[in-house]
Enzyme design. Structure first.
Site, PDB file in Angstrom:
ATOM      1  N   THR A  46       0.831  -1.202   0.000  1.00 29.71           N
ATOM      2  CA  THR A  46       0.000   0.000   0.000  1.00 29.71           C
ATOM      3  C   THR A  46       0.866   1.253   0.000  1.00 29.71           C
ATOM      4  OG1 THR A  46      -1.793   1.182   1.116  1.00 29.71           O
ATOM      5  CG2 THR A  46      -0.212   0.038   2.526  1.00 29.71           C
ATOM      6  N   ARG A  47       0.308   2.322  -0.588  1.00 31.99           N
ATOM      7  CA  ARG A  47       0.934   3.643  -0.531  1.00 31.99           C
ATOM      8  C   ARG A  47      -0.058   4.668   0.005  1.00 31.99           C
ATOM      9  NH1 ARG A  47      -1.475   4.730  -5.775  1.00 31.99           N
ATOM     10  NH2 ARG A  47      -1.514   6.988  -5.427  1.00 31.99           N
ATOM     11  N   ASN A  48      -1.196   4.178   0.506  1.00 28.24           N
ATOM     12  CA  ASN A  48      -2.260   5.044   1.001  1.00 28.24           C
ATOM     13  C   ASN A  48      -2.599   4.690   2.445  1.00 28.24           C
ATOM     14  OD1 ASN A  48      -2.832   6.444  -1.512  1.00 28.24           O
ATOM     15  ND2 ASN A  48      -3.650   4.500  -2.244  1.00 28.24           N
TER      16      ASN A  48
END
Length: 574
Positions: free
Chosen positions: A199-201
């Site tokens: 994930t990057r969120n």
């Protein structure tokens, strides 16, 4: 037991080269040095610690061509993303780069020697071909393509690395694991099967439900491994995101999940990136990898369509699954069903079932305005972290940037506005007047265009830092050039709202009311490069407000500015 590394052996260059560290450090001090960018550092760290196994360096031309054309290194090993060290001709000449040369790779942050590269070859890539083959397009709305065309240098240097020092990190050290360390951690916990989640969120309830379902479907544990290197421009900073992940972790069943950070520079490469991510997680010991909808997708292209299909990444990973050696866990979007208070994959929801959703745009709006974020969407402890990093407009800093001729009234307006804002309270107010800035920040600068632009750049930098810290900033330089003003806006708006006020008092009036005699001196040739006399002034194309001291008084102008700020929610009251 952790999964076998990609290629069969974990290429942990730190462990391999530790016995020679002193010898390599001494040699590195004598070699020419190439200072690496932030993206280079992310790549270097994952080469040196084995995260990019089987790589032992930056790609040679043979390896590069194989990866670009066929997702394979020259020896046939599966690898989907070119890992390149780009240089320009000046660096090649200055450092004496050629086959057989050795060069030190240095950290731009602290000037430490990190590794020695033995050059195998230097080659000029076909960047258009790389963009089309790796990213599926040469459309520069794709951040990977834009970086390739606008930032990456002309040549690539290939060669193997010898490790000297680890990169220093000063944040979340308890969550930073090398592949070797994470594998040992899994063994200590007795984890046999591990489902990795990229994930990057920030993560919300849907992500928690997705990962728990994935783990239970495989009778496995969950590794939450967010990217904390470089992600998509505009993403929430990793400091905030990691605090979110830590807040979320207790919501998992006891002992199910672990959190570890990945210092990766993402390319937003969709299907290719998903394959790359799977290889990286395999090297970190995971046995399973979640590939969801539009994995690592960069958003819309110039035609307003997604760069990749929603499940293109799943298709590519599935094609290589047997060879890849890590099992893909497919998941579609998770949707909330209010009548049963549960999340289900969209393909499992019966037609006609009532659903609820909050889009990313709506979430940002609710954070900006203080509106309620329901618990069915995100947990209160997660929302608390996000609200701390997204203060209401009335709690944010901002910059009012005034531009106009000498003696147009900018200084009087700025002082009056400062008094008005101080009266209201709520935030510190800083003022950057043209003459003060010239004396304190730019005493060595003249009035050539280059010097003027540099002066505005310095003002913008100070304003952006003050805005970031929550101050109200009033800047009042002449700022005669449109490009410099636009650059100032672009910089400050990364930290908070920016309002350009054109103090459009006519030149004739400015000159007529000039009590200091500077216009007369300029007309007589005593002052050179004077705006409006022998130097141009470019009126702003799109100011947020236009005022004129010949037609208005200072009080009414300040009131207009206050109304502008209030209409943007930046003031609690007038």
């Amino acid at each position: 037991m952790a999964n076998t590394p990609h290629g069969g052996v974990l290429k942990d260059l730190f462990a391999r080269d530790l016995p020679r560290q002193s010898e390599l450090e001494a040699e590195a001090q004598k070699l020419p040095a190439l200072t690496l960018s932030e993206r280079h550092l992310c790549d270097l760290e994952l080469i040196l610690n084995g995260g990019f196994s089987p790589l032992e360096g930056f790609l040679t031309e043979k390896d590069y061509n194989g990866v670009v054309e066929n997702n394979r290194l020259a020896d046939g090993a599966l690898f989907s993303m070119p890992i390149n060290l780009d240089v320009n001709q000046a660096e090649i000449d200055q450092l004496g780069l050629k086959a057989g040369a050795r060069v030190t790779l240095r950290d731009f942050r602290d000037d430490r020697n990190l590794a020695i590269l033995t050059v195998e070859d230097i080659y000029r890539p076909d960047k258009v071909n790389e963009a089309k083959k790796v990213f599926g397009s040469d459309d520069d709305t794709h951040p990977g393509v834009k970086y390739l065309f606008d930032t990456a240098k002309e040549f690539y240097v290939g060669g193997k690395l010898e490790a000297i020092n680890r990169l220093e990190h000063y944040d979340f050290l308890d969550l930073r694991f090398t592949p070797s360390e994470l594998r040992a951690h899994f063994n200590k916990l007795g984890w046999q099967k591990v489902v990795a989640f990229q994930t990057r969120n920030p993560m919300h309830r849907a992500h928690r439900e997705l990962t728990v379902r994935a783990a239970r479907s495989q009778q496995a544990n969950v590794l939450i491994q967010p990217v904390v290197g470089l992600t998509k421009p505009g993403d929430i900073d990793h400091f905030t995101r990691v605090r979110v992940y830590k807040a979320l972790l207790p919501r998992y069943p006891n002992g199910m999940a672990a959190l570890a950070l990945l210092p990766l520079a993402m390319r937003m490469g969709g299907p290719r990136e998903a394959l790359w991510h799977a290889i990286i997680r395999k090297n970190h010991g995971a046995t399973h990898f979640i590939v969801g909808r539009d994995h690592a997708g960069p958003g819309k292209n110039k035609q307003g369509k997604d760069h990749y299909g929603p499940y293109d990444a799943q298709v590519l990973v599935q094609e290589h699954q047997e060879e890849l050696g890590i099992k893909m866990v497919e998941f579609q979007a998770m949707i909330y069903l209010p009548d049963s208070d549960e999340y289900l994959p969209i393909n499992e929801i019966p037609e006609g079932t009532r659903t609820l959703n909050i889009s990313g745009t709506e979430l940002r709006h609710r954070l900006r305005t203080g509106k309620d974020i329901p618990e069915w969407f995100s947990y209160p402890e997660v929302v608390k972290v996000l609200r701390e990093e997204n203060p209401l407009p009335a709690e944010k800093g901002f910059t009012v940037f005034m531009t106009g001729y000498q003696n147009s009234g900018k200084d009087q307006i700025a002082r009056a506005l400062q008094a008005t804002l101080n009266q209201g309270g709520g935030r510190p107010v800083s003022m950057l007047l043209g003459e003060n800035v010239r004396h304190e920040l730019s005493p060595e600068l003249g009035f050539t265009r280059k010097d003027r632009d540099l002066n505005i750049q310095r003002i913008a930098f100070v304003a952006s830092e003050l805005t970031k810290a929550g101050a109200a900033v009033i800047a009042a330089p002449i700022a005669p050039f449109e490009d410099a003003r636009k650059a100032a806006r672009d910089l400050v708006e990364k930290s908070g709202p920016f309002f350009l006020v054109h103090v459009a008092t006519p030149l004739e009036y400015c000159e007529k009311t000039d009590r200091k005699g500077v216009y007369a001196a300029a007309r007589n040739g005593e002052i050179k490069n004077f705006t409006g006399v022998d130097d141009p002034y470019e009126a702003p194309a799109k100011p947020d407000l236009v005022v004129d001291l010949e037609k208005q008084n200072v009080r009414s102008i300040v009131h207009q500015i206050v109304l502008l700020l209030e209409s943007n929610g930046l003031l609690d009251r007038l």
